[in-house]
Write a protein that holds these residues in place. Structure first.
Motif, PDB file in Angstrom:
ATOM      1  N   GLU A  36      40.906  -5.614 -88.106  1.00  0.00           N
ATOM      2  CA  GLU A  36      41.401  -6.905 -88.596  1.00  0.00           C
ATOM      3  C   GLU A  36      42.299  -7.551 -87.556  1.00  0.00           C
ATOM      4  OE1 GLU A  36      41.248  -8.417 -91.839  1.00  0.00           O
ATOM      5  OE2 GLU A  36      39.470  -7.146 -91.982  1.00  0.00           O
ATOM      6  N   ARG A  37      43.149  -6.743 -86.990  1.00  0.00           N
ATOM      7  CA  ARG A  37      44.149  -7.250 -86.060  1.00  0.00           C
ATOM      8  C   ARG A  37      43.493  -7.875 -84.837  1.00  0.00           C
ATOM      9  NH1 ARG A  37      49.569  -6.232 -85.656  1.00  0.00           N
ATOM     10  NH2 ARG A  37      50.420  -6.426 -83.560  1.00  0.00           N
TER      11      ARG A  37
ATOM     12  N   ASP B  40      42.627   4.076 -92.041  1.00  0.00           N
ATOM     13  CA  ASP B  40      43.388   2.846 -92.262  1.00  0.00           C
ATOM     14  C   ASP B  40      43.647   2.149 -90.947  1.00  0.00           C
ATOM     15  OD1 ASP B  40      43.490   3.061 -94.891  1.00  0.00           O
ATOM     16  OD2 ASP B  40      45.601   3.635 -95.065  1.00  0.00           O
ATOM     17  N   PHE B  41      43.968   2.959 -89.969  1.00  0.00           N
ATOM     18  CA  PHE B  41      44.267   2.399 -88.661  1.00  0.00           C
ATOM     19  C   PHE B  41      43.064   1.643 -88.110  1.00  0.00           C
ATOM     20  CE2 PHE B  41      44.106   2.636 -84.069  1.00  0.00           C
ATOM     21  CZ  PHE B  41      45.319   2.079 -83.720  1.00  0.00           C
TER      22      PHE B  41
ATOM     23  N   LYS C 101      51.040  -0.259 -78.145  1.00  0.00           N
ATOM     24  CA  LYS C 101      52.055  -0.109 -79.180  1.00  0.00           C
ATOM     25  C   LYS C 101      51.457   0.492 -80.446  1.00  0.00           C
ATOM     26  CE  LYS C 101      54.573  -3.236 -81.614  1.00  0.00           C
ATOM     27  NZ  LYS C 101      54.841  -4.651 -81.827  1.00  0.00           N
ATOM     28  N   GLN C 102      50.324  -0.058 -80.825  1.00  0.00           N
ATOM     29  CA  GLN C 102      49.689   0.404 -82.062  1.00  0.00           C
ATOM     30  C   GLN C 102      49.275   1.869 -81.944  1.00  0.00           C
ATOM     31  OE1 GLN C 102      49.471  -1.373 -84.791  1.00  0.00           O
ATOM     32  NE2 GLN C 102      50.422  -3.139 -83.833  1.00  0.00           N
TER      33      GLN C 102
ATOM     34  N   GLY D 147      32.742 -14.582 -85.475  1.00  0.00           N
ATOM     35  CA  GLY D 147      32.164 -13.799 -84.390  1.00  0.00           C
ATOM     36  C   GLY D 147      31.866 -12.352 -84.755  1.00  0.00           C
TER      37      GLY D 147
ATOM     38  N   GLN E  59      40.738  -9.263 -84.785  1.00  0.00           N
ATOM     39  CA  GLN E  59      40.134 -10.542 -85.170  1.00  0.00           C
ATOM     40  C   GLN E  59      41.182 -11.646 -85.290  1.00  0.00           C
ATOM     41  OE1 GLN E  59      36.917 -10.950 -85.562  1.00  0.00           O
ATOM     42  NE2 GLN E  59      36.245  -8.816 -85.573  1.00  0.00           N
TER      43      GLN E  59
ATOM     44  N   MET F 168      45.876  -3.987 -97.686  1.00  0.00           N
ATOM     45  CA  MET F 168      46.133  -2.664 -97.126  1.00  0.00           C
ATOM     46  C   MET F 168      46.849  -2.785 -95.793  1.00  0.00           C
ATOM     47  SD  MET F 168      42.564  -0.929 -98.017  1.00  0.00           S
ATOM     48  CE  MET F 168      42.849   0.672 -97.320  1.00  0.00           C
ATOM     49  N   TYR F 169      46.487  -3.849 -95.099  1.00  0.00           N
ATOM     50  CA  TYR F 169      47.084  -4.062 -93.793  1.00  0.00           C
ATOM     51  C   TYR F 169      48.601  -4.241 -93.937  1.00  0.00           C
ATOM     52  CZ  TYR F 169      48.128  -6.363 -89.408  1.00  0.00           C
ATOM     53  OH  TYR F 169      48.668  -6.703 -88.195  1.00  0.00           O
TER      54      TYR F 169
ATOM     55  N   LEU G  30      29.804   5.168 -87.773  1.00  0.00           N
ATOM     56  CA  LEU G  30      29.203   6.316 -88.432  1.00  0.00           C
ATOM     57  C   LEU G  30      28.168   5.909 -89.474  1.00  0.00           C
ATOM     58  CD1 LEU G  30      29.738   9.153 -87.824  1.00  0.00           C
ATOM     59  CD2 LEU G  30      31.276   9.298 -89.744  1.00  0.00           C
TER      60      LEU G  30
ATOM     61  N   ALA H  83      32.409 -10.138 -79.341  1.00  0.00           N
ATOM     62  CA  ALA H  83      32.219  -9.026 -80.272  1.00  0.00           C
ATOM     63  C   ALA H  83      32.088  -7.705 -79.529  1.00  0.00           C
ATOM     64  CB  ALA H  83      30.987  -9.282 -81.125  1.00  0.00           C
TER      65      ALA H  83
ATOM     66  N   GLN I  30      40.695   0.282 -89.705  1.00  0.00           N
ATOM     67  CA  GLN I  30      40.449  -0.935 -90.446  1.00  0.00           C
ATOM     68  C   GLN I  30      41.463  -2.020 -90.068  1.00  0.00           C
ATOM     69  OE1 GLN I  30      40.160  -0.214 -94.596  1.00  0.00           O
ATOM     70  NE2 GLN I  30      38.758  -1.925 -94.866  1.00  0.00           N
ATOM     71  N   ASN I  31      42.736  -1.612 -90.035  1.00  0.00           N
ATOM     72  CA  ASN I  31      43.771  -2.577 -89.691  1.00  0.00           C
ATOM     73  C   ASN I  31      43.596  -3.109 -88.287  1.00  0.00           C
ATOM     74  OD1 ASN I  31      44.873  -2.114 -92.145  1.00  0.00           O
ATOM     75  ND2 ASN I  31      46.258  -0.516 -91.399  1.00  0.00           N
TER      76      ASN I  31
ATOM     77  N   LYS J 207      54.426   1.699 -91.116  1.00  0.00           N
ATOM     78  CA  LYS J 207      54.580   2.048 -89.724  1.00  0.00           C
ATOM     79  C   LYS J 207      56.019   1.838 -89.256  1.00  0.00           C
ATOM     80  CE  LYS J 207      50.020   1.448 -88.106  1.00  0.00           C
ATOM     81  NZ  LYS J 207      49.082   0.387 -87.871  1.00  0.00           N
TER      82      LYS J 207
ATOM     83  N   GLU K 230      34.437  -4.268 -79.664  1.00  0.00           N
ATOM     84  CA  GLU K 230      33.884  -2.950 -79.901  1.00  0.00           C
ATOM     85  C   GLU K 230      34.355  -1.944 -78.856  1.00  0.00           C
ATOM     86  OE1 GLU K 230      29.456  -2.040 -80.585  1.00  0.00           O
ATOM     87  OE2 GLU K 230      30.134  -3.499 -82.069  1.00  0.00           O
TER      88      GLU K 230
END
Lengths: 201, 482
Positions: free
Chosen positions: B182-183, B175-176, B149-150, A3, B185, A190-191, B341, B195, B178-179, A198, B199
């Motif tokens: 991923e998270r 990093d956050f 939490k994050q 997706g 997803q 990286m995750y 960006l 999607a 990106q993570n 953290k 966003e």
């Protein structure tokens, strides 16, 4: 990653008033500004179009750039992160073809992962009247071979080869495995590390 | 006194005695004097110092004009401000953190700051928090909890480690993103979202966190953003003489609607500084760009390309001189979500702004296609570009006045023309009438008008009336034979 959105950045490079805007207009809205006076668009500098290639939705962002020589120094800001670059040369203007060499060199040195597509514009003008042609067909193909680029002669007025050009760009992007898959293992690693960090602080 | 010879632990007794030689022991804290002598000496020095200070102040005030003192004051203020900011860094991180533990619903009830001058309850971050909570309420519970939490973890982390360099902070935030991408997803809490929803989630998180961390992240004292801000501000000020034509910007500034849109664009780019999150700032740039396209549309009558757009953007940046331009761009680059960006319309306009700034920084005679002498004379202020009518940076009122004067001039010309035309029309009418009269007269003289007796209808009987009397009477019937 079914997706998820895949974004493809395409920059248009070329001498000023060499047909960049018309190309975008034709591709995005299928029209040519000679035909109808259009009032709805406020600008043709940026355009986005969704394309489906092999079951993947790709959002193609087309970036028009200022081609004037006075902005040459900044052009690398534009093509940063671009996956494809369309370098336009006006078939009726030899100097615009000479300028393509500059951008090719720029791209080769600064953005090596960017695929290069040469496009000879205003084909409609040379199609009927061979006298107008200032850039020889073989000259462009030879140059394209030399720099390992694709080449197409297009006309925004008639729409000749426009869709094909962008379709090719999108297909090449999807076919290149480095564009879609490399990301995942990296980010996973990286995750993990970031996640641990953290917790410890 | 402090420069004791390091020869083991032995200290000569004479070194311990008061420097004044009064026989008592001295102390390094009193600069080698005994307490009594120190007070005497110190008092004297202090008095002398005070006296000379006040003298110098008076002399300075007398010598310097008001302009110079004003100048001195600003630099003084600025230094103070700098100091304050630097002092502020340490206590703030702690206070904010302790508060944060009280719960995220009332995150910004901070304990009063140690410095009272410009404490403001940050309305922006309160608003961001309430917006964020509102947004979280629209999500399912596990998703909302995970996001909270994050975000909390990241905010805590950045607030704890206030000694980090900007680059490190930027890396953490990136990093956050990106993570978190991923998270969203992979994590079970977010399954089934579209999607677009991903966003908006990312957007809200970014908006909330970065607004909360604005004070730490924006133009931090650890980097030289501030100096660069000032440098570019001064640079733009020195380039005040650049006109739209020099940049080949296609602006038709005679049309009031164009000026209107130019002003809007300038306001938008200035407003960028007041936005808190990178998204807000980027939206300002987008609005500015859209207004520029309007300017070009009206001026040219057809959609503009990048060839037309960039010069006008440069012109707008030069005329607006947006505050803290460099800081803002750096802030966006460091802390905006890179997906946004590098791609999409927003990214495109931001890239253009970066280009415009780079162009301004490196601007020289060649980039304006003028000779070096010409450029130098403009730079030194010897020559002031002609063409005040082109909205050169005189003040707004004057510009308006010039515009109005121009309009009035035009009106006067039109009125004159109208009167002329009216007069000539009047003349024409008169001439026409005269000519008609004359023609009639001429015709009359050449062909005089003679009125003839109208012919009477002929009455045959009447005409012959006289004759008829002469006629024998009509025969009468008579009886001839009986």
């Amino acid at each position: 990653m079914a997706g998820s959105r895949v974004d493809l950045k395409v920059v248009l490079l070329g001498k000023e008033y060499g047909g960049k805007t018309s190309l975008v207009e034709r591709y995005l809205h299928d029209r040519f500004h000679g035909d109808v006076p259009y009032q709805n668009t406020i600008g043709a500098a940026f355009g986005a179009k969704k394309v489906e290639i092999g079951g993947k939705m790709i959002t193609m962002g087309i970036w028009d750039t200022a081609g004037s020589e006075r902005y040459e120094a900044m052009s690398r800001i534009y093509y940063r992160g671009a996956k494809a670059a369309c370098i336009l040369a006006d078939l009726t203007d030899y100097t615009s073809f000479e300028r393509t060499r500059f951008w090719v060199n720029e791209l080769k040195t600064n953005e090596e992962h960017c695929k290069i597509y040469l496009s000879g514009t205003k084909y409609d003008l040379v199609e009927n009247d061979k006298k107008n042609r200032k850039v020889d067909y073989h000259m462009t193909t030879d140059f394209a071979d030399e720099i390992h680029a694709q080449v197409m002669e297009t006309s925004s007025k008639t729409g000749y080869h426009i869709k094909e050009l962008f379709q090719k760009i999108a297909e090449d992007f999807v076919d290149d495995p480095s564009n879609l898959e490399i990301k995942e293992p990296n980010t996973l690693n990286m995750y993990e590390s970031a996640y641990k960090k953290k917790f410890c602080c | 006194m402090t420069s004791k010879k390091k020869k083991g632990f032995h200290v000569d007794e004479s070194e311990l005695l008061c420097k004044n030689g009064c026989g008592y022991y001295g102390n390094p804290g009193w600069q080698g004097f005994c307490s009594k002598c120190y007070r005497e000496v110190y008092q004297k020095a202090k008095d002398a110092q005070l006296e000379s200070d006040s003298l110098r102040k008076q002399r300075l005030a007398a010598l310097q004009g008001p302009a110079v003192t004003a100048n001195g004051e600003t630099t003084l203020k600025f230094n103070k401000f700098e100091e304050k900011r630097k002092q502020h860094q340490a206590p703030k991180a702690k206070t904010v953190k302790t508060l944060f533990k009280k719960g995220s619903a009332s995150p910004n009830k901070e304990v009063p700051h140690p410095w009272t001058g410009k404490r403001q309850p940050s309305i922006e971050s309160e608003k961001a928090a309430s917006d964020f909570i509102e947004f979280l309420n629209t999500l399912r519970k596990p998703a909302a909890q995970d996001i909270t939490k994050q975000c909390k973890a990241l905010i805590d982390r950045l607030q704890d480690q206030y000694e980090l360099s900007v680059e490190e902070q930027s890396d953490i935030v990136q990093d956050f993103y990106q993570n978190m991408g991923e998270r969203l997803q992979t994590h079970s809490a977010f399954k089934g979202a579209s999607a677009e929803q991903y966003e908006t989630m990312m957007e809200h998180m970014e908006k909330y966190m970065i607004t909360r961390l604005y004070k730490i992240l924006f133009c931090p004292p650890t980097c030289d953003d501030e100096q660069k801000d000032l440098a570019i501000q001064n640079r733009i000020r020195r380039l005040h003489w650049i006109s739209a034509e020099m940049l080949d910007a296609d602006i038709d500034s005679t049309k009031p609607s164009v000026i209107d849109y130019i002003e809007k664009a300038q306001t938008d780019i200035i407003e960028m500084n007041s936005g808190r999150s990178p998204i807000d700032k980027l939206l300002c740039i987008v609005r500015c760009s859209k207004n520029i396209f309007q300017v070009l549309n009206i001026s040219r009558g057809q959609p503009a390309s990048a060839d037309d757009f960039l010069p006008v953007l440069i012109y707008i940046v030069l005329k607006a001189n947006p505050p803290q331009l460099h800081s803002n761009i750096q802030y966006i680059t460091r802390f905006a979500n890179p997906n946004k960006l590098n791609q999409g319309e927003v990214g495109y306009y931001f890239t253009n702004l970066c280009c415009a700034v780079t162009f301004i920084e490196n601007l020289d005679a060649q980039s304006l296609s003028m000779s070096q002498e010409e450029y130098d004379s403009y730079m030194s202020g010897e020559v002031i570009p002609a063409g005040t009518k082109f909205g050169e940076p005189i003040c707004e009122g004057l510009r308006l006045m010039y515009a109005n004067l121009a309009t009035l001039d035009e009106l006067r010309i039109r009125q004159d023309r109208l009167r002329e035309n009216a007069l000539s029309l009047q003349q024409e009418i008169k001439d026409f009438r005269d000519s008609v009269v004359k023609t009639v007269q001429d015709v009359l003289t050449t062909k005089p008008f003679i009125i003839q007796q109208p012919r009477m209808p002929a009455n045959l009987d009447e005409e012959n009336a006289a004759e008829s009397s002469l006629l024998p009477p009509p025969l009468k019937p008579e009886v001839v034979a009986k």
